[in-house]
Scaffold this motif. Structure first.
Motif, short mmCIF file in Angstrom:
data_model
loop_
_atom_site.label_atom_id
_atom_site.label_comp_id
_atom_site.label_asym_id
_atom_site.label_seq_id
_atom_site.Cartn_x
_atom_site.Cartn_y
_atom_site.Cartn_z
N LEU A 192 3.24 4.55 7.49
CA LEU A 192 4.66 3.90 7.00
C LEU A 192 5.04 4.68 5.67
CD1 LEU A 192 6.72 1.51 6.78
CD2 LEU A 192 4.96 0.27 5.31
N ALA A 193 4.15 4.99 4.97
CA ALA A 193 4.42 5.81 3.50
C ALA A 193 5.23 7.08 4.13
CB ALA A 193 3.37 6.12 2.67
N GLY A 194 4.70 7.77 5.03
CA GLY A 194 5.31 9.07 5.53
C GLY A 194 6.53 8.84 6.14
N LEU A 196 7.86 8.35 1.14
CA LEU A 196 6.77 8.05 0.20
C LEU A 196 5.72 8.98 0.16
CD1 LEU A 196 7.21 4.18 0.27
CD2 LEU A 196 8.34 5.67 -1.23
N LEU A 197 5.67 9.79 1.04
CA LEU A 197 4.52 10.61 1.15
C LEU A 197 4.84 12.02 0.97
CD1 LEU A 197 1.47 9.98 1.40
CD2 LEU A 197 1.71 10.54 3.65
N PRO A 198 5.01 12.57 -0.13
CA PRO A 198 5.66 13.98 -0.43
C PRO A 198 4.72 15.10 -0.46
CG PRO A 198 5.45 12.87 -2.42
CD PRO A 198 5.12 11.96 -1.47
N LEU A 199 3.44 14.71 -0.19
CA LEU A 199 2.37 15.99 -0.09
C LEU A 199 1.65 15.72 1.11
CD1 LEU A 199 -0.16 15.27 -2.93
CD2 LEU A 199 1.18 13.34 -1.83
N ARG A 200 0.62 16.44 1.59
CA ARG A 200 -0.13 16.41 2.36
C ARG A 200 -1.39 15.70 2.43
NH1 ARG A 200 2.57 20.12 5.25
NH2 ARG A 200 3.44 22.04 4.00
N ALA A 211 1.05 7.15 -6.69
CA ALA A 211 0.05 8.15 -6.71
C ALA A 211 0.37 9.65 -6.48
CB ALA A 211 -1.07 7.74 -6.30
N ALA A 212 1.11 9.94 -5.11
CA ALA A 212 1.39 11.06 -4.59
C ALA A 212 2.33 11.70 -5.67
CB ALA A 212 2.03 11.02 -3.33
N LEU A 238 0.77 -1.31 0.01
CA LEU A 238 -0.16 0.07 0.00
C LEU A 238 0.83 1.33 -0.08
CD1 LEU A 238 -2.69 -1.06 2.43
CD2 LEU A 238 -3.11 -0.08 0.11
N ALA A 239 1.89 1.28 0.92
CA ALA A 239 2.99 2.55 0.96
C ALA A 239 3.42 2.66 -0.43
CB ALA A 239 3.86 2.28 1.87
N GLU A 240 3.77 1.77 -1.41
CA GLU A 240 4.48 2.00 -2.42
C GLU A 240 3.51 2.38 -3.55
OE1 GLU A 240 6.10 -1.79 -3.30
OE2 GLU A 240 7.82 -1.59 -1.93
#
Length: 524
Positions: free
Chosen positions: A224-226, A230-234, A190-191, A183-185
Motif C-alpha cells: 500500500l505504501a508503494g 509513500l515508499l520512495p526508496l527500495r 521513516a523512509a 502502517l503505510a503512513e
C-alpha cells in the motif's frame, strides 16, 4: 540521448575497475557510462554538482521502518533522568487520550537513564484507567501498568510490570493490530528520514512477528505504501520465522515448515521484495537479555534465549530447508554458538553454498567463533552506532576481557567475513556517516576507545554500507557500486569521507539523494 548527465563531481564508484570518475550518465533509471563514455553524449538534463563527492546510495541492511515511523509520532520520555518527570509525561499523554480505557503508548524508555526500572504501581498512579504500554528502546522489553497485567495470563513472567522478550510479545498481542493505512503512513515517515541521511535501500528486519511485528497482514502495508507514493526508496522485507507453519509439501521437496504457497527469499521486484527469514535467538544488551556464555559484569545472570536451544536450532534448520536466506538475530556469544551450530547442521543436511545466511548484530563474538563464521560463509550485520552511543555502558557490562570483542570490524575482515553496516533504527541513530566514523576510530561519544584493534579504514567502512550491503541482500547485480548497468541510486555529499579528518566524517552534509536517477526527498 541520456536522461541525465551528472558532471563536475568526484564519483567514488566502489568499483575497483573504475574507482573514481568525474561524469556519470543515466538513462531510464540506470547508469549507462562514466567519464569519456558519456561526456560527449547529449542529455535531456545536465546537472553540475559543483565539485561534490558522490557515492552509491547507502544500504542499511537492518532497519525497522514501521517502528521508526510510529516512534516519531509517539510521546517520548527519552532523556528523562527522574521518575517524576517520566510520570508527568505519561499523565499528560493519558490526559490527551479521550477514550476511557484506551491504550496509551510511550516511547524512549531506557532504565539505564533512570537507574532502575519503572514499576506498574508507579504507572498506575497516572494512568487513570487507561492501559499504558511503554516500549523499551531496545525493542526487547516493555513496562506496563496493572490494567495491562490484569489482561495477561497468570503464567506470563514480569518484574513489577517489566516484561522481557516473549512476555513482552504477549502484551503486544493484546492490542488490536495497526491498520495497513496507519502502517503505510508510518513507513513513509521513516523512509523520508532514511533518504535525508543518504540511504536509498534498506532491509526491514522482521514483519508479522510476535516481537516486532505490527499486523498479520504487514506485507500488504508495504505494498500500500508503494502504491500510495509513500515508499520512495527500495525495501527488502525480512519475514519473522514465527510465521512459518507445517506444510504438507511433496516429500521430495524436504520442506517441513513454510509460509503459504511456499513464499520465500527473492520474491518481488527491485523496489519491494521478500528477503531473509528473521529468527530471534536472544535479546539485547540494553535490556540485559543478550545471551552470554558467562555472566554480565556485576550481575548474576547471563541473559536469556528466546526459546529452548533445540527449538531455536530446529527453526533455523527448517528455514534453510525451505529455501530461505536466514537472518539470525544473535547478539550474545552464547546465542551465536546456537546459530553457528544450527547453520552448520542445516548446510550439512542440504548444502546451499549461495544461501548467504547472515547473523544480525553479532554483538559479542569470541575469537574462537570467527573461523566458524568464515567457514560457513556467514555475513556479520553489525550496528556501529550502538557502540558510538552505548559503548561506555556495553564495555562496562562486558568487562575488560570481552569489551574488545564488541561489534567487531577488523577481525571479521581479516577472517574473510563479509562485514555489513546497518543501524537497527530506531534503536539508535541511523546515520551511515556517523556509523562509518565510528568504524574507523572506535570512539564512543565520551571519547572512550572500545576495541581499538577492531578499527578499519574509511574505504572498508564505506564498502560495508554499499558493496557489502548489496551482497547481503542479494542486490549486487543492481546496487552497491556506480557501475554501468546498475540502478542509478546515489548520495551526493558535501565532502569526501576519505579526505577529511576522521572526526568530521559524521558531520558531512548529505546534499542530495537520487533513486532511479532522480533526486528525491521522499515527497509523494
Amino acid at each position: 540521448m541520456l536522461s541525465t548527465r551528472l558532471t563536475n563531481a568526484r564519483f567514488l564508484t566502489m568499483d575497483p575497475g573504475h574507482p573514481v570518475a568525474h561524469d556519470l550518465g543515466i538513462w531510464r533509471g540506470r547508469i549507462v557510462g562514466l567519464d569519456e563514455a558519456v561526456t560527449s553524449l547529449p542529455a535531456r538534463e545536465v546537472i553540475d554538482l559543483q565539485g561534490a563527492t558522490v557515492l552509491p546510495g547507502f544500504i542499511d541492511a537492518h532497519v525497522h521502518l514501521a517502528w521508526t515511523g510510529f516512534k516519531q509520532n509517539t510521546p517520548s520520555i527519552a532523556g528523562c533522568t527522574r521518575i517524576d518527570d517520566v510520570l508527568a509525561i505519561v499523565e499528560e499523554a493519558v490526559t490527551r487520550k479521550g477514550s476511557p480505557g484506551a491504550w496509551v503508548s510511550i516511547a524512549g524508555y531506557d532504565q539505564r537513564t533512570l537507574g532502575r526500572h519503572l514499576t506498574a504501581a508507579e504507572l498506575d498512579k497516572v494512568s487513570h484507567g487507561h492501559k499504558v504500554f511503554m516500549l523499551h528502546d531496545s525493542g526487547h522489553g516493555c513496562v506496563v501498568n496493572s490494567a495491562v497485567l490484569d489482561l495477561l495470563p497468570a503464567d506470563i513472567p514480569h518484574e513489577n510490570g517489566f516484561l522481557a522478550e516473549g512476555a513482552m510479545g504477549a502484551a503486544r498481542a493484546l492490542r488490536l493490530p495497526h491498520s495497513q493505512e496507519e502502517l503505510a503512513e508510518a513507513i513513509g515517515r521513516a523512509a523520508r528520514t532514511c533518504l535525508a541521511e543518504g540511504v536509498t535501500a534498506c532491509a526491514e528486519a522482521g514483519i508479522g512477528g510476535t516481537l516486532l511485528g505490527h499486523s498479520p497482514v504487514e506485507l500488504g502495508a508495504y505494498q500500500l505504501a508503494g502504491e500510495s507514493g509513500l515508499l520512495p526508496l527500495r525495501v527488502q522485507l525480512m519475514v519473522s520465522a514465527d510465521r512459518l507453519h507445517p506444510v504438507a509439501a511433496h516429500e521430495a521437496d524436504g520442506i517441513p515448515r513454510a509460509l503459504d504457497l511456499g513464499l520465500r527469499t527473492g520474491f518481488g521486484n527491485d523496489r519491494l521484495s521478500v528477503g531473509a527469514l528473521k529468527i530471534f535467538t536472544d535479546g539485547g544488551m540494553m535490556a540485559r537479555t543478550a545471551a552470554l556464555s558467562s555472566p554480565y559484569e556485576g550481575l548474576d545472570h547471563t541473559g536469556q534465549l528466546q526459546d529452548d536451544p533445540d527449538v531455536l536450532a530446529d527453526m533455523i534448520v527448517d528455514g534453510h530447508l525451505a529455501g530461505w536466506q536466514l537472518a539470525v538475530h544473535a547478539i550474545g556469544d552464547r546465542a551465536a554458538d546456537i546459530a553457528l551450530d544450527a547453520l552448520e547442521r542445516a548446510q550439512r543436511l542440504r548444502p546451499r553454498p549461495g544461501a548467504r545466511h547472515r547473523i544480525e548484530h553479532a554483538g559479542l563474538i569470541r575469537p574462537d567463533q570467527l573461523p566458524r563464521f568464515a567457514q560457513l560463509g556467514i555475513s556479520a550485520v553489525v550496528q556501529p552506532n550502538f557502540l558510538r552511543y552505548f559503548g561506555d555502558d556495553y564495555a562496562a557490562i562486558m568487562g575488560e576481557e570481552r569489551a574488545p570483542w564488541l561489534y567487531r570490524g577488523r577481525a571479521f575482515l581479516d577472517h574473510g567475513i563479509t562485514l555489513v553496516g546497518s543501524s537497527d533504527r530506531p534503536v539508535t541513530d541511523g546515520s551511515p556517516l556517523r556509523a562509518i566514523q565510528f568504524m574507523v576510530e572506535r570512539a564512543s561519544e565520551s571519547g572512550q576507545v572500545i576495541g581499538p584493534d577492531e578499527g578499519i579504514t574509511v574505504d572498508e567502512a564505506l564498502r560495508a554500507y554499499t558493496v557489502a550491503g548489496a551482497f547481503a541482500c542479494h542486490w549486487e547485480d543492481s546496487l552497491g557500486s556506480l557501475t554501468p548497468g546498475k540502478l542509478a541510486d546515489l548520495v551526493v555529499l558535501g565532502d569526501d569521507p576519505r579526505r577529511v579528518d576522521t572526526s568530521r566524517i559524521g558531520d558531512i552534509e548529505v546534499v542530495a539523494t537520487y533513486v532511479d536517477g532522480r533526486e528525491t526527498d521522499g515527497s509523494a
